[in-house]
Structures are given as C-alpha cells and as structure tokens.
Design an enzyme around this catalytic site. Structure first.
Site, PDB file in Angstrom:
ATOM      1  N   ASP A  92       0.840  -1.193   0.000  1.00  0.00           N
ATOM      2  CA  ASP A  92       0.000   0.000   0.000  1.00  0.00           C
ATOM      3  C   ASP A  92       0.880   1.249   0.000  1.00  0.00           C
ATOM      4  O   ASP A  92       1.929   1.273   0.640  1.00  0.00           O
ATOM      5  CB  ASP A  92      -0.906   0.001   1.240  1.00  0.00           C
ATOM      6  CG  ASP A  92      -1.783   1.243   1.269  1.00  0.00           C
ATOM      7  OD1 ASP A  92      -2.532   1.457   0.297  1.00  0.00           O
ATOM      8  OD2 ASP A  92      -1.674   2.028   2.233  1.00  0.00           O
ATOM      9  N   HIS A 147       4.586   4.121  -3.520  1.00  0.00           N
ATOM     10  CA  HIS A 147       5.468   5.162  -4.050  1.00  0.00           C
ATOM     11  C   HIS A 147       5.967   6.115  -2.977  1.00  0.00           C
ATOM     12  O   HIS A 147       6.907   6.861  -3.207  1.00  0.00           O
ATOM     13  CB  HIS A 147       4.775   5.946  -5.174  1.00  0.00           C
ATOM     14  CG  HIS A 147       3.517   6.604  -4.732  1.00  0.00           C
ATOM     15  ND1 HIS A 147       2.345   5.899  -4.583  1.00  0.00           N
ATOM     16  CD2 HIS A 147       3.238   7.882  -4.387  1.00  0.00           C
ATOM     17  CE1 HIS A 147       1.405   6.717  -4.162  1.00  0.00           C
ATOM     18  NE2 HIS A 147       1.914   7.919  -4.048  1.00  0.00           N
ATOM     19  N   ASP A 171     -10.016   1.590  -4.661  1.00  0.00           N
ATOM     20  CA  ASP A 171     -10.047   2.919  -4.029  1.00  0.00           C
ATOM     21  C   ASP A 171     -10.231   4.013  -5.083  1.00  0.00           C
ATOM     22  O   ASP A 171      -9.863   5.155  -4.867  1.00  0.00           O
ATOM     23  CB  ASP A 171      -8.792   3.161  -3.186  1.00  0.00           C
ATOM     24  CG  ASP A 171      -7.514   2.848  -3.945  1.00  0.00           C
ATOM     25  OD1 ASP A 171      -7.616   2.486  -5.135  1.00  0.00           O
ATOM     26  OD2 ASP A 171      -6.427   2.950  -3.360  1.00  0.00           O
TER      27      ASP A 171
END
Length: 1536
Positions: free
Chosen positions: A527, A530, A628
């Site tokens: 999750d 980045h 999401d």
C-alpha cells in the site's frame, strides 16, 4: 525436452541500468558477457544472488567466476552465469582495475505460484484477482459464503484489504495494531486468530484453486495506535524532527482559526461557518494574511538575533581575535548557521566568516564600531531575505488551504463536507495533539517541554507531483510548512531512519507484521508504495521472502514515469504493477492499454532460446477498476461494465476487478466510510435480493465466462495479441497461439456514454475474420430487465437490479443471435476470410470467436513444424507428420550439407551482386527499400537479425514476404539451378517453401525466418567441420572471421587463376559453363567486396598473399592454398609476380612487394606445425609448376613445367642481378593516369646494404599505391606515396625469405645456397648466408631514427620529425619521405623480428600506438605530418593537390590490415620484455580486437572494411569487407 532458456546481458563500461527492468523466470540461466568497452579488461562481476543453499542477504555480494568455453585467446565468448532458481530482486555490479564499480543494475526473478491439491502452477498471466474490503466481510464464519462469489465468478485470486484491527477512522488502511487479527471478525464467545485465517486461505488454495493476498502498510499507523503513544520516536515528532516546529505552529494556528470560524467570529470579515462560494475563499486568504501569519511570526524561526550577534562580534574585535582560516573552508562571505533545533531567532553567525569578511582598518574603537555597523547592515539584509522566503511559503500555504477547502466543500466531485466544525475542520490537521484544549499562547509554551513535544506526531498523506524517491517529512523538505500535503488525518507517518538501529522498536514491530503476513498469505500488495521509503520496503520484503520464497508482490505506483516505476520494481522485486482500464478516456485508449501491457504481435518471430536479455516493462495486473477509485458506472455507464471487462480479460497479463463491479454497484465503495456487508452467494438468488447474489446478478455470468477464457488463453500459450479499433466504440482484440495457430477474436462494443442520453449508431460495419470460425466461444449482452430500480440498502452493498447479462457459450456461428456469416472469400492459395455481419452487437455487448486456419493451411503448417523440429524442439507442439514426404525432404538437411565443399558454401551463404551478375543473376532488391548485400543466405540473415529481436513485422522485407513469393522463390531457385549437391539443398528449401506458400500470408515472415535460421545454422556447422581445429575449437570471434574465408574464396564463371600442372593431385575440375569443355576450377581469393570481387579486379598478387595465411592456412584450407601459391608461381616474370592478375588478359608486373608476400606464404605454409597435414609445398623440390602464357590462361604449346625451388631461385637471382623492364603495352591502354616514366619497373639488391630497393618517383610499387588522377589539382600521373628506395616491409620480407632458404638449404630441402650475378662485366657468386648477415648488420643502422644529433648513422638530422621510430623507407628520391611515420615497420617486426633491438622496437611501437592506432585501423600517416588528411573522398575533385580524387588514400585514412601486424609485433616484443608489460599488452590487444568483433557482428556484410576515415568514421569509398583485414585480425587471435 524444451531447450534451456539462456539470456545474455552484455556489460558495457559506465553503464548504470538501475532504471532498466530485466525480468526473468525461474529455471532461466543468465549470462553476463563483456561488451566491446570491457573486453580485454580484467572485469569482476559481483552479485548478491546467493549460492545454492545459502540465505539471501542484500548486502552480501560475491564474485562470479568466468567461464571460457573456447579458450582464452579473446573475450568474445567469455561469460559468467547465474542459474536462477529463487524469486526476488537481485543486484549486480562490475568493475575493472582500480574501479570497483563501473556499472550496475538489477534483475527481477518472477515467483512461481501453485494452486490445487496437486500444486499445479498458476502462470502470472492466468491471474484473475478480486479485491474485498475486509471490514465488509463480517464474521470469519461467513467469509466462505461471501468469498464464494469470487469462485463462482471465475476468479482465482482474492485480495483482502488489511485484516488487522483498524484505527478509529475505520479506514481500511489506518491500522491500530499491525499484529492482531481484528476482533471484529470473531462472533461473541469466539476469538479467531491468524491461524484460523491461514486455515481458510489454505482451504481456498487446495479446494477452490484460489490464492489469497493482502496489503502491507509500512508508511503509517493509526493515530490512536497504543504502541505509537509508548514509542513516539517511531513517528516524526518535534523532538526527533525539530525542522517541523514552524509547520506545527502554523498547524495549531489554523486549528484555532477553525474554532474561531465555528464560533462565528469572522462573519464580519465575510467568512461564515458554511463556506459556499468564491468570496468565502477570498476571505480565508485575507484572514490568513492579516490575522494568522502576523500573529505567529514564522520567519523568526529562520532569523538571527542581530543585537546579540553584533555584540559577540564586537567583543571578538576588541580582544583582537584573528580569523581561523581552517574553519571557513576557504569560502568567502558571511555564513549563517541554521539552528538545528529551530528556536525563534535561533540562527547564529559563523564568527570566523564574519572576522574574515569585515576587517577593521585598525583596532581603534571608531574603526571597530564602523565594522560592527557593516555586520549589522548585512545581518538585517539576510534576515529580510529569510522573511521573503517564509512569506513565499506562507503564500503557497494559503493557496493549498484554499485549494483544499474548494475541493472538500465546493467542488461537485468532492465530498461536500458542509459547515466548518470540530469534526470537519477548515482543513485536516497535520499533527496529532493529544492534550486538552488550550489557547495558542499556552500551546506555544509546550515547545519548550520535550516530554510533551514528542507526542506531536506528523500525519501521513501524499504530495501532488512530488519526487517519489524523496521522503517529504525529512529535513530539507518544506511540504508541511507550505501545506502541500494532502493529509490523512487518521494516520501517523512512520520514521524508520536509515537503518534498524535508528528506530529499533519500529523495525522489529514491522518485521514481525511482515512475517505474519507472509506466513499466512501467498502475496502482498504494497500500500502507498510510491511513498514508502525504498530501503524499508526492501528490508521487509527480504524478511517476507525468507518465510515465503515465492511471494507474489503487487503495487500501484503514481510516479508518472516508467523509469521511476522501474526503480521500485527493481529494488523491491515487484511481480506485477497495478494498471487500470478506468484510466482510459475512450475505447481507443482502452485497446491501446491491452496492447501495451502484454503479449507479442501476431505472427511474431520465433526467438532463439539463447538470446540477448531485452529490457521489459513491468508485468501488469490490469484491472477493470481499483478498489479505491471512483465507480465506472458514475464515470461511464452501467452498460459499459461488460464490454470494458471483456477488453481487459483479453489482455495477455494478470487481470481483475474489485467486488461490487460485477454486481453493478453504482457508487464507489468507500474504504473509509463503508460499513455494510457484501452479499452472500446463492445460486438461486432473486434479482431484487440485496443480501444475496447469484449468476443472474449484474454481469456475473459474463464475468465467469470471460475469466475462464482469460485463464484458458494464458495456459494454452495464446501469447500473441492484436488490437483493432473497429470504430469509435468497437474494439476487437485477437489472442493467437503461435504453435497451434488458433486464435480467439473478441469483438467488444463499449458504452462509455449512457445510451439514454447518447445516440449510438445502429449500423455496425461488417468484420472480415481470416481463417475458419470453429465456434462462438461466448456472446453476451447487457440487457435491461424488470426487477425494480436501484435503492441503496442499509445493510448490504447491493447493485443495480435493472440490468443482467444474456449469454450463450460454445455455440456454432449459425446459432448466434449477435452475428452471422455473410460468406467466405478466398485471399490467396489457402487463406480464407469470413465476412461477419452484426445484428445485435448493441452497446454493452461482446462476442468472441474461436478461429483456426483453413484445414489445408492448418495441416501444412503442422507439416512445416514437423520438419523444423529436426532443428529445435520448440516446433514439436502443433507439428504433424507427413505420410508421403517429398523426396527432397527424406534426408535430413545436415546430411545434404555434409556433401558441400567450402566453395559450394561460398555460393550458398555469400556472393555479392557483381559475383552473381557473372552468372546472369544478382542480389535480391526489396522494392522501396534496398538491395540485399549478398545473394546467399547471409544477405537475408543480416537483415533478419535486426528484424527478429524487435518483431519488426512492418519492415519492408516482411511486407515483401507477405505480398508475394518472389523472395521465397529467389532463395531456392538460385541453388536448384546449380549442380549437385548444392541443387539438393535448393530442392530441400524449395520443398519447405512449398508448404510455406500455402499458409496465411501474415505467418509467412515468421516461418520463412525459421526455415532460413535452420538452414543457415546447419550450413555454418557444416562449414566449420571442414576447417582446422583452431577454427572448430575457436571462439565466436574466431569463427566469425573464418567465415571471411568462405566469403572471399570462390569459383567464378571464368577461371581466375592460370592452370596448374596435371601432375598435381586434388585439383578440382568442372565442365565450363562457356566452352562446355573440362577445365580446372580452383578457388581464388577476392581482394574485397564489393569492389574487388569479380572480373579482372578480383585477384591481386599482393592482397592474395597477405590474406592467404589467415584465411586459408589458419582455417585449414591447405590444398586450395597450395593451388593458389602454385598458380601464381606459374606467373613469375622478371623475378616478380603480378600485382593485378586480371584473369591473365591484363596482368601487371608493377609491384615490388607481391613476390616477397608470395615467398612468405610458401615459408609459413611449410613450417606451421600446428596445421596438419602441412602444405605439400614443404618438400619444394617435388612440386612442379606450369609456366603458362598469361595472355591465354590455358595450357598451350609454350607452357613448360618447372620445379618450385627453381621458381624461388629465379625470383631471388633476378633481384640480386637487378630487375629493369618496361611494362608490356605501356601507355594509357593499361593505365590512363600514369606518366610515361612510371611504366619503367626497377628493383635490385643494394650491394652496400643488401636491401631490396627500386621504383622511381613516378610509380608506386608497394601496397600504398595511389596514383594521382586529377588534372584540375595537377596531381595526375604523380603517385601520392612512391615509397621508392628500400621500403621497410620489403626489407623485412626479403630478410625473412633469405633466412628461410638458408635454413632449408642447411636441412637439404633447397638445392641452392646462393646465386650467380653479373657485376662490372664479371660473374660473381653471392651466398644467401652472406646476404642474410648483411641485412642483419645494415638494418638498424639505416632505419633506426634515434633523433640524436650525434648519431653517426643519421644522414639527414634536419629531416627527423619523430624520434624513436623506424624509417618508412631508405634512400627515397625525396629524402623526407624516409622519415615519415607510417605503420609499415610493424610488418617487418613480425616477419623478421631478429632485425630489431627489443628496447628500440618497443619504443617505436609505443609511438605508433600513440600516433597511429585508431578505433579499427592504423593511420597510414602520422597526424602531425603536413600532408596528413584522414578523410578519403575519391569523388572529390578540387584544386587541392593533396586531396583531389582521393590522393590521400594512404596519407592518413585508417587501414585495417596493418593493425594485425602492429598487434602481433606488440605481442612478440612484449613477450620478450615479459612480466606486467606482456599482461598489459594482452589487455590492449583484446580491447582493440573487441572493436573489430563488434563491427563484424553488426556489419550486414559480416566483414571488416578495407579502411575507415579518421577516428574510425565510416568511409563510403572503402570495400565493406576486405580479405586482408579479416586475415590479419585472425592471425592476431592465433598468436594470442
């Protein structure tokens, strides 16, 4: 058995590939090989891939051992390798000499996933995944019935959001405790643990064939996590990150602004609690600038207290303190030191820099005060600068605050939070504040209390457009101060530091969390990947792979750059990157994504199992929509769910969706706010049921069929993809299997716009599908039904009941209601096209056809694969044995090839255009492109070598193959016209091509290539078997060069050589194609291609014998070499052999050196003990020569037989006597440029020195033979390089020959010990032994240029241009020419090394290396010489005497063949010097040769050029491949 897959990674100096992705599979072998820039260097390759049986440690690197498969003479085949058996990310780096790291990169090895009771492999491209928000699953007991929806919808992987205890926000990604299985999943009286989850996961894997993965969240923890209160050092607080203090002050001030807005204190200023329009936003900005910023004075955190600093400075001046230069780094100017604790006015002045910058004129109080005034002024200026910088930060903060409010309260696509209150403040708070309410002033006092400050923890979030490789919470970033963070107010950002020691509790806690996850789940989704610190994720995944080696890792990256994506994929070993169809704005873009994310083009070439490792893009997990992201039904239409899903499922990669998509839930299922449960599976659920779903719900029935199809295509090897944008809404995706040639074509009609509001075209254009439609795999339409309208349920996440899918599977085309066949048309021999018209391809529908080739084509392609399987097992699948094979194919190709001679192979593989034209043919010309370099197989192989790895099916050659059979027929027909056994190879090709012509045209390029590759490699194997052990056991480089022997040695339509004595054995004969009489057909050596390949310009005496040792003796072609030597022996006239043989019709005896090269070849042919059997010339008294009339090139009445020793004696005697004659037919008839004096040929032995000397200034008797041609520049008839006198290489060659006959005579193998000559009217006997000694004594005295003014041997000290070299000639008519630095002395060093003193030789070689050595060749003249010009342009005609019409041919351009002699000389004398000198020389030699290897590999001619322009630049006037260039480089490799 399938062939082992080997990938080769070429290492190049200074090449860092950390941003290049190399993906490999377990079971592959990876070989590291050296690129040209590293060959010859002592390279060490290090990797952290562990030895078998050892544990992987990221920082534990080991050195890989080099393998030398073909000996150590060069580095072309040297490699080190890894057998890849463990999944993960591995690093390599390499260095040489003192450089430990001169390049590095990563490799990523894919995991192997297994499912089912039998543990069968689930390929990554088979994956179909579905995401579940764990909190919506209810008690663990209910999970199977809810998860069953995935199984019944055809998914084989489930992704759970975190199953841990959630924080108070109830966001799926805000975890209160990373280690506990959330108690919410246990019913009253139960306490389920991770073990219970593990048991369920295992059941799903074994019984349902499904894998389970879950998220790991490393970046943050819930703000209410108990452990973060006990360990506040795990977050960014004001104690461990004091740089955040100004941002915290601003954050508290904004919170107090919120409370005041709630209390209505700003209504008067136009800022109410309910913010609804632009004027309210303007009011926020003005309140910040007028009330908030002046109150908190953030600039003070960055300023100096001026009075204190000046006072301190004054005291130092009064005490007479001097500056300490060691502390100012020599940098001028006043330095301000930032207070690391960020107190107000905490910054200080570096007093050393102040004392150095402001120096009083004297120590008087007045001067000291003046100095303090300057400092005060400067500090005020600096404080003002800081004020301006902070003002800019405040401006940006105001922009970000207003932007946030705009999105959260005004924007249509935002959450519309409503009035400002404490639950929904003006903006999200950036820091936790775990204390009772107090005033801002009281809060400011907490800044001096570390026990309180440590609990003000920074929240996490993300920064728009930020560098993902930078941590925005670390010092140096102003993200929190400038309010650029889009903040998650429920989560605290975690602070790991650089290593575990920096925060031991956090690292240990997270590692335990990771190990629990890896123990119970097959994979993880990273999750917020980045913005997770890379070194943290790296360490955690290393720990996870210890627990589960084949861990499947996925992540979604928002870096905006594929190169930065690759950094994450490489460092973390990410298996698949999440990509989303929802990112496409239209169907065209959606189709492009399918093409982008997987598969090769339809009709792609078959790649060899050993091939270069090509960079790849990350493996994709291509999802309809991520869990999401916003709902597609809101963005597009409900009808689009099915066709877009169908487009995604046709992608050759992992695919998937999120729970709710298939049920047509018309809103985003919020990861934060959703608390309802997913419906359970019930096969007979009613359409209106909200708590249960069945196959009639939404598009579930369609999704099941699509998921099954996706998995089937991956398992059965449908790896080729073609995407066709039929019109604005229709996308057709083809998946093709390259071994069975079955295809599945899915035609999807998208519905990006709601048909109720958008007018779709009712007419759909027909489609043309090549091949035979076997069945309709599925046809599905989204249709409306009467089941009530959607109403959001309070307890269950329900979808839209008003739509369902009408589906049929595996039906014949005639039963389709969506499409029908409108007939079959023929497109060539056996390519049939079905026209399909669509009746009911309504928006929201999809139809998939299974297509095979026409039955005849299907059988023929199977037969073709059967015959190809003799070359590679990769063709076995889909192959069909033929009952009655044609005669031409009954013998294996290798058996046919074994009957060919090397001369036959010259025809099969090579022959340039002019060689073919002699036989009435030519090379094949591709219309609109270019002509192939060779008519033989190499012409095509060179082109296909560039096309194949890139699958460049759009290349003109591929287009030509698809358009017709011309090229196919050309390849076989030119061979079938020949005599046996070449004709049999042609017939074999013809029979194979017969099958090829009957398969669909789009497949012809790939199978044509497969046939050619098989034929070519078999031909090479046959060729090498006919060559010496040096070639057979040699490296790739040696073998490449040896092909030059086949390239250059051939038999033309006309005999190129004069006839040999009939008493000789093994002279080949043929029936003349012209006279139809029996004639000799010896191979001759072309000087170079394409200019010197045929006709009178093919055979040159000098070129032949410079190239003969390398191309014929070293390759083991002894009989053919003997024939050439003896044929030229028969042409000896005046003691010389011809320069240009000219088919005998126009032989020219105008060179002084060819006869000495001829003698050199007889010499080396005799004593090369490594070549067995030795040349029959050894016993030279037994070999008879046929002296022929050169005008007739035939055995005629004047022909006489003579012993070879007599011919050699004649050559030596004539030189001692003195040669002087005028060329036959002198005049423009034989040379239109030469002046009359130039036709006078003279050569003799100088009685004073023993040197062979001759020539005059109007002719050029050595290899540097350019004659001026320009009347305009007045150089016509003037040689550029007459080299008259004694040319150094001729002196060396004559010394070698004389030494040799002396030795032969001593052994009784040569009957003459000298020769009688006439001197002053008397007959005198000169012994060869005496001549040999004379040469030895005279050489260095005459040729060495010491440069010393006192050297008694130096006749022209004023002409010395370079010291420490050997002259190029001795006694030239223009004395300065003797002193020119050229590479010719290196030839003498190799053939007669005894002439040279070792130390002097080495010195001269060093000068040559520095001044003459180029990338590929040797400069033919010192670049410091006044007439040097390194660019040869034979077409240029101007007024420049030194340049016009290529006059500078040998005045600078870099010729290749002398490099061979230079390197051999270096090796010889380095060995004499020994030790490190020799090792360094070997390195140099390998390094130079590596450039030749690179050129040879890349050259479409598969050769080395005659010359290059300066610095290795391409010269268009050069032969593309030259015999002596190839030969002398091969000789260097032999010496090595």
């Amino acid at each position: 058995r399938e062939q082992a897959q080997i990938r080769v990674l070429m290492l190049n100096d200074k090449e860092n590939l950390q941003r290049t992705l190399f993906r490999l599979e377990q079971g592959f072998e990876l070989q590291f090989r050296l690129g040209p820039s590293l060959q010859g260097k002592r390279v060490m390759v290090h990797t952290n891939y562990p030895l078998e049986g050892q544990v992987f440690e990221r920082n534990n690197f080991r050195v890989l051992a080099w393998n030398y498969p073909t000996g150590r003479e060069d580095d072309s085949d040297k490699f080190c390798s890894l057998d890849l058996k463990i999944a993960g990310s591995y690093e390599y780096y390499f260095g040489h000499g003192d450089t430990e790291q001169s390049g590095r990169g990563y490799i990523v090895v894919d995991p192997v996933l297994r499912v089912g009771a039998d543990s069968h492999v689930l390929p990554l491209d088979c994956i179909t995944i579905q995401t579940y928000l764990a909190k919506c699953l209810g008690h663990l007991d209910d999970w199977p019935i809810r998860l069953r929806v995935s199984k019944e919808s055809g998914y084989n992987m489930i992704h759970f959001t975190p199953l841990q205890t959630l924080g108070e926000s109830r966001s799926c990604y805000s975890l209160a405790d990373q280690l506990t299985f959330s108690p919410e999943f246990s019913p009253a009286g139960q306490n389920y643990t991770w073990a219970d989850v593990g048991a369920l996961v295992e059941k799903l894997q074994k019984e349902w064939n499904m894998l389970c993965i879950t998220d790991v969240v490393y970046n943050h923890t819930a703000a209410n996590s108990l452990w973060i209160k006990e360990h506040p050092e795990c977050g960014y607080n004001l104690v461990n990150s004091p740089h955040l203090r100004p941002a915290w002050v601003l954050d508290r001030a904004i919170w107090h602004l919120t409370t005041r807005i709630v209390e209505g204190r700003y209504k008067a200023k136009g800022l109410p609690t309910d913010i609804t329009n632009e004027s309210h936003l303007t009011a926020i900005r003005s309140v910040l600038q007028q009330d908030v910023y002046p109150q908190i004075k953030l600039w003070e955190f960055f300023q100096v207290k001026v009075d204190n600093a000046v006072e301190q400075f004054r005291a130092l001046l009064q005490n007479g303190t001097k500056t300490d230069n060691t502390k100012t780094d020599g940098k001028k100017g006043l330095k301000i030191i930032q207070d690391q604790m960020y107190h107000r006015y905490g910054n200080t002045v570096d007093m050393n820099s102040a004392l150095e910058t402001f120096i009083p004129h004297s120590s008087s109080p007045q001067h000291i005060e003046e100095c303090c005034g300057w400092l005060r002024q400067k500090l005020n200026e600096l404080n003002d600068e800081q004020y301006q910088i902070v003002h800019q930060h405040e401006e940006q903060a105001a922009n970000c605050i207003v932007g946030n409010v705009l999105y959260e309260r005004l924007a249509d696509h935002g959450p519309k939070l409503g009035p400002v209150n404490r639950k929904n403040p003006l903006v999200t708070r950036y820091f936790t504040f775990p204390y009772q309410d107090m005033t801002l002033e009281q809060e400011m006092q907490l800044l001096d209390q570390p026990d309180k400050m440590c609990h003000f923890l920074a929240h996490n979030g993300w920064v728009m457009g930020d560098d993902p490789l930078r941590n925005f919470a670390e010092p140096g970033s102003n993200v929190y101060l400038r309010r650029e963070l889009i903040c998650w107010g429920d989560s605290v950002k975690l602070r790991y530091g650089k290593k575990p020691e920096d925060c031991p509790y956090l690292w240990a806690h997270m590692q335990k969390y990771t190990e629990i996850t890896a123990k119970y789940f097959h994979g993880v989704r990273l999750d917020n990947c980045h913005s997770t610190p890379l070194h943290v994720a790296e360490a955690m995944l290393d720990a996870a792979r210890v627990v589960r080696p084949n861990l499947y890792v996925i992540a979604e990256l928002f870096t905006g750059s594929e190169l930065i994506d690759n950094v994450f994929v490489n460092r973390l070993g990410i298996s698949s990157l999440i990509r989303e169809a929802m990112s496409a704005a239209d169907s065209h873009e959606e189709g492009r994504l399918v093409y982008r994310y997987g598969g090769e083009p339809v009709g792609a070439f078959v790649q060899p199992s050993l091939r270069p490792l090509m960079p790849s893009i990350a493996h994709a997990m291509f999802l309809d929509v991520t869990h999401d992201n916003e709902c597609p039904i809101q963005r597009r239409s409900a009808l689009d769910s099915l066709p877009s899903s169908a487009i995604v499922s046709m992608a050759c990669c992992a695919t998937g969706s999120t729970r709710g998509y298939d049920e047509l839930v018309p809103h985003q299922i919020s990861v934060v706010k959703e608390e309802r449960f997913y419906p359970k599976w019930n096969p007979s659920a009613t359409p209106s049921s909200t708590g249960e779903v069945g196959s009639q719900t939404g598009i579930i029935a369609g999704k099941l069929a699509l998921n099954k199809l996706h998995q089937e295509l991956a398992v059965q090897g449908f790896i080729q993809v073609y995407v066709d944008q039929v019109d604005a809404d229709i996308v057709a995706v083809t998946r093709h299997c390259p071994s069975t040639h079955q295809s599945v074509v899915s035609v999807c009609r998208t519905a990006f716009w709601d048909p109720k509001t958008h007018q779709y075209d009712t007419n759909v254009s027909p489609m043309f599908i090549p091949g035979k439609i076997e069945e309709v795999v599925l046809e599905a339409r989204t249709v409306e039904r009467h089941a009530g309208s959607y109403v959001k349920d309070d307890n269950y996440i329900n979808g839209m009941p008003e739509y369902t899918v009408e589906i049929k599977e595996h039906i014949p085309l005639k039963d389709s209601t969506v499409a029908k066949s409108s007939g079959v048309t023929s497109k060539g021999r056996s390519e049939f096209v079905q026209e399909i018209t669509f009746q009911k391809l309504t928006p929201g529908s999809v139809i998939a056809f299974r297509v095979s080739l026409d039955p005849k084509a299907q059988r023929l392609v199977g037969v073709l694969r059967f015959y190809l399987s003799q070359f590679s097992p990769k063709y076995r699948r889909g192959s069909v044995m033929e009952e009655n094979p044609p005669e031409a194919l009954q013998k294996p190709l290798a058996q046919l090839m074994s009957k060919l001679t090397l001369a036959d192979l010259n025809i099969l593989l090579f022959r340039c255009d002019s060689e073919e034209q002699e036989d009435g043919g030519g090379c094949y010309s591709i219309p609109g492109w270019e002509t192939l370099k060779y008519a033989g197989l190499q012409g095509l192989m060179s082109v296909l070598a560039d096309i194949r790895p890139n699958n460049d099916l759009g290349h003109p050659v591929c287009a030509n193959l698809r358009q017709g059979d011309w090229l196919i027929d050309f390849v076989s027909n030119r061979l079938t016209m020949r005599e046996e056994p070449l004709a049999q190879v042609g017939q074999w090709l013809g029979a194979m091509f017969n099958y090829l012509k009957h398969i669909p045209r789009y497949l012809i390029p790939c199978y044509f290539d497969a046939i050619l590759v098989s034929t070519y490699t078999t031909a090479l194997d046959a060729a090498y078997k006919l060559m010496s052990s040096f070639i057979q056991n040699g490296s790739s480089f040696v073998r490449h060069l040896a092909l030059g022997s086949i390239q250059m040695c051939g038999v033309g339509r006309f005999p190129a050589l004069p006839p040999l004595s009939t008493k000789l054995e093994a002279v080949p004969f043929r029936i003349s194609p012209i006279t139809e009489q029996k004639e000799q057909c010896c191979v001759s050596l072309a000087a170079g291609l394409p200019h010197f390949s045929s006709g009178i310009f093919r055979c040159w005496g000098r070129d032949t014998f410079i190239a003969l040792r390398g191309l014929m003796l070293l390759t083991g072609r002894h009989t053919e070499a003997r024939n050439i030597i003896l044929a030229f022996a028969g042409t000896l006239r005046h003691g010389l052999i011809p320069n240009l043989l000219g088919e005998g019709r126009c032989a020219r005896y105008n060179c002084r050196d060819a006869v000495w090269w001829w003698l050199q070849c007889i010499q080396v042919g005799g004593y090369l003990s490594y070549l067995l059997p030795p040349l029959e010339i050894t016993s030279i008294e037994n070999v008879q020569i046929l002296r022929t009339n050169l005008n007739q090139m035939c055995v005629c009445a004047h022909a006489q037989e003579q012993f070879l020793y007599d011919v050699i004696q004649e050559a030596l005697q004539r030189h001692l006597e003195g040669i002087s004659f005028r060329e036959r037919n002198a005049g423009p008839k034989i040379d239109m440029n030469m002046r009359d004096e130039g036709f006078n040929v003279a050569a003799k032995v100088d009685p004073a020195t023993g040197f062979v000397t001759g020539g005059n200034r109007f002719n050029c008797g050595t290899w540097m033979d350019k004659m001026g041609e320009s009347e305009r520049a007045r150089n016509k008839g003037m040689p550029a390089t007459p080299r008259d006198g004694a040319a150094v290489e001729i002196v060396g060659l004559s010394k070698s020959a004389v030494r040799w006959v002396v030795e032969l005579h001593a052994k009784g193998l040569f009957p003459y010990d000298g020769a009688k000559v006439h001197r002053d009217g008397k007959e005198v006997f000169i012994s060869y032994s005496q001549w040999n000694q004379q040469l030895q004594q005279s050489f260095e005295a005459a040729f060495w240029v010491s440069g010393s003014p006192n050297d008694p041997n130096e006749k022209h000290p004023d002409l010395v241009h370079k010291r420490g070299i050997y002259k190029d000639s001795y006694g030239a008519s223009s004395p300065w020419c003797d002193y020119q630095l050229r590479p010719n002395f290196t030839i003498a060093m190799v053939v007669a090394p005894e002439l040279f003193t070792v130390e002097r030789a080495w010195k001269a070689l060093e000068v040559a290396e520095k001044k003459l050595l180029g990338p590929l060749g040797m400069k033919t003249l010192d670049c410091d010489d006044m007439v040097y010009c390194g660019v040869y342009d034979n077409a240029l005609d101007n007024d420049n005497y030194n340049l016009a019409k290529g006059f500078n041919y040998h005045q600078g351009p870099e010729w290749l063949w002398p490099v061979g002699y230079f390197l051999r000389a270096k090796l010889y004398f380095a060995k004499k010097l020994g030790g490190e000198t020799y090792n360094t020389t070997v390195t140099l030699v390998k390094n130079v040769l590596s450039r030749h290897y690179t050129h040879l590999e890349r050259s479409p001619w598969k050769g080395l050029p005659e010359l290059t322009n300066e610095n290795g630049q391409y010269c268009p006037f050069s032969c593309e491949t030259q015999a002596w260039s190839l030969s002398t480089v091969l000789e260097v490799l032999f010496d090595l």
